[in-house]
Design a protein around this motif. Structure first.
Motif, PDB file in Angstrom:
ATOM      1  N   LYS A 147      15.747  -4.332 -55.754  1.00  0.00           N
ATOM      2  CA  LYS A 147      16.306  -3.902 -56.773  1.00  0.00           C
ATOM      3  C   LYS A 147      17.629  -3.177 -56.566  1.00  0.00           C
ATOM      4  O   LYS A 147      18.417  -3.443 -57.255  1.00  0.00           O
ATOM      5  N   THR A 150      20.238  -6.084 -55.766  1.00  0.00           N
ATOM      6  CA  THR A 150      20.299  -7.017 -57.200  1.00  0.00           C
ATOM      7  C   THR A 150      21.538  -6.129 -58.002  1.00  0.00           C
ATOM      8  O   THR A 150      22.125  -6.573 -58.571  1.00  0.00           O
ATOM      9  N   PHE A 154      25.204  -6.913 -59.348  1.00  0.00           N
ATOM     10  CA  PHE A 154      25.559  -7.191 -60.909  1.00  0.00           C
ATOM     11  C   PHE A 154      26.609  -6.539 -61.354  1.00  0.00           C
ATOM     12  O   PHE A 154      27.605  -6.621 -61.731  1.00  0.00           O
ATOM     13  N   TYR A 224      11.476  -7.809 -62.809  1.00  0.00           N
ATOM     14  CA  TYR A 224      12.826  -8.605 -62.544  1.00  0.00           C
ATOM     15  C   TYR A 224      13.172  -9.659 -63.549  1.00  0.00           C
ATOM     16  O   TYR A 224      14.381  -9.745 -63.815  1.00  0.00           O
ATOM     17  N   GLY A 225      12.189 -10.297 -64.347  1.00  0.00           N
ATOM     18  CA  GLY A 225      12.606 -10.963 -65.437  1.00  0.00           C
ATOM     19  C   GLY A 225      13.423 -10.274 -66.464  1.00  0.00           C
ATOM     20  O   GLY A 225      14.344 -10.597 -66.998  1.00  0.00           O
ATOM     21  N   VAL A 228      16.899  -9.583 -65.028  1.00  0.00           N
ATOM     22  CA  VAL A 228      17.976 -10.434 -65.078  1.00  0.00           C
ATOM     23  C   VAL A 228      18.468 -10.705 -66.549  1.00  0.00           C
ATOM     24  O   VAL A 228      19.552 -10.948 -66.634  1.00  0.00           O
ATOM     25  N   ASN A 229      17.421 -10.789 -67.752  1.00  0.00           N
ATOM     26  CA  ASN A 229      17.887 -10.627 -68.972  1.00  0.00           C
ATOM     27  C   ASN A 229      18.936  -9.604 -69.154  1.00  0.00           C
ATOM     28  O   ASN A 229      19.879  -9.867 -69.982  1.00  0.00           O
ATOM     29  N   SER A 231      20.974  -8.246 -67.337  1.00  0.00           N
ATOM     30  CA  SER A 231      22.388  -8.599 -66.503  1.00  0.00           C
ATOM     31  C   SER A 231      22.872  -9.625 -67.460  1.00  0.00           C
ATOM     32  O   SER A 231      24.153  -9.611 -67.834  1.00  0.00           O
ATOM     33  N   ILE A 232      22.329 -10.591 -68.025  1.00  0.00           N
ATOM     34  CA  ILE A 232      22.938 -11.727 -68.832  1.00  0.00           C
ATOM     35  C   ILE A 232      23.386 -11.239 -70.100  1.00  0.00           C
ATOM     36  O   ILE A 232      24.378 -11.393 -70.456  1.00  0.00           O
TER      37      ILE A 232
END
Ligand code: UDP
Ligand code: MG
Length: 347
Positions: A147, A150, A154, A224-225, A228-229, A231-232
């Motif tokens: 974590k 990542t 980001f 994590y899903g 990631v969302n 971050s997008i």
């Protein structure tokens, strides 16, 4: 270029807020709320700071709401914003900001990972004249190596492609002046990437370092899903750089294919035509197909965002909003949310 403090007007000192709002979004936080309220009291009561706690029940499916009502009666000065369902932390936070009436507002997680002991330091920064003082994590004791890594990647990415540099290792834990809260609530977008919006408003801000603790109780709602969302979300709501990047990619690939074409033309003219190179052809088709899919995906992301934003739906719906006074008695009506803003609120 980001402005440094020296290029901005000097800070003007101000008194401690007459009322401080503590905004705390909660999703299944039943186990920690009593301790939370006690810790808030411990750090604000000694300095005689008047405060209200604004709890947002973000569609919890445990006893969180009941626990809030018990606290409202025992501790007093608690606003409970009960949302109709789980809207996610960013929206829950906005709902809390809409209902906070303090001259300054602290945003804090319910799980005590953001130490309430930092609030007096935040208040001191507020009195120095800063509009925002935010907590910056120096160590992430509670977070895994993956974590941390990542998250670091980001922030670096955002720094390079975004319009404003997001401070690294900073969450939502912060104090905000009334004008910065009002400014935030004037931003009408449905996709609310709060970390970015806090910076975007641009008022004088300062970091306060702290050590991030493991959760007091319950489990993290992130996986994590979701990260990631988020971050997008952060990327696409703050910059159109990915669109630009796909354009560059298109140009680069077209240029390479042109060079490649010229090369094969010359080679065929010099050495004649031999049927060869099936694997190269196969790979090229795959590569181009893949690139086109990515480009479509990126365009789709933005198109989807435009689609959602054009609906102009209210950000959240409340099932009920209740207030308790200092003695814990229920206050029947404290009027509409303070924000004279947009259609952020629908009752
Ligand atoms: N939260 C929320 N709605 C959600 C998910 C989380 O209001 O859909 C709240 C949660 O109750 C907590 C805060 O947001 O007070 C931070 O969540 P969490 O501790 O799960 O995130 P982490 O600290 O692991 O980043
Ligand atoms: Mg947490």
């Amino acid at each position: 270029m980001t402005k440094t403090r020296s290029t901005l007007p000097p800070l003007v000192q101000r008194p401690a807020p007459a009322l401080l709002s503590i905004v705390c979004p909660c999703y299944n936080e039943q186990g920690g709320l009593t301790e939370f309220a006690a810790r808030i009291k411990d750090c604000l009561a000694p300095q005689g700071q008047a405060y209200e706690i604004v709890f947002i029940n973000d569609g919890s499916n445990d006893g969180t709401l009941a626990e809030m009502h018990v606290l409202a009666q025992t501790a007093g000065n608690i606003t409970i914003v009960n949302l109709t369902r789980n809207f996610g932390k960013e929206i829950a936070l906005t709902a809390g900001l809409c209902h906070a009436i303090g001259d300054a507002v602290v945003v804090i997680d319910a799980d005590l990972q953001d130490p309430p002991d930092l609030i007096p330091t935040f208040l001191a920064k507020y009195c120095e004249g800063y509009d925002i003082a935010y907590g910056r994590r120096t160590q992430r004791n509670g977070d895994s190596w993956l974590k941390r890594t990542t998250a670091g990647a980001f922030y670096r990415l955002m720094k390079h492609v975004g319009p404003v540099a997001l401070p690294e290792n900073v969450g939502d834990f912060r104090i905000m002046s009334r004008r910065s809260v009002d400014a935030l609530l004037r931003l009408p977008e449905t996709h609310r990437f709060m970390k970015g919006l806090f910076v975007w408003i641009g008022y004088p801000s300062v970091a306060v370092d702290y050590i991030r603790e493991p959760r007091f109780s319950g489990k993290t709602k992130w996986n994590y899903g979701k990260l990631v969302n988020l971050s997008i979300e952060g990327l696409t709501s703050f910059t159109t750089a990915p669109l630009r990047l796909t354009t560059y990619l298109g140009f680069t690939i077209s240029f390479l294919s042109f060079v490649g074409g010229a090369f094969y033309l010359v080679r065929t003219l010099v050495y004649g035509d031999e049927v060869q190179g099936f694997p190269t052809l196969f790979l090229t088709i795959l590569l181009l197909g893949g690139t086109q899919m990515i480009a479509l995906g990126v365009i789709g992301e933005y198109l989807g965002r435009v689609f959602i934003e054009t609906k102009r739906r209210p950000l959240f719906l409340t099932e009920s909003v209740t207030w308790s006074d200092a003695g814990g008695a229920r206050v029947t009506d404290r009027g509409a949310p303070t924000v004279a803003s947009l259609n952020l609120v629908a009752e």
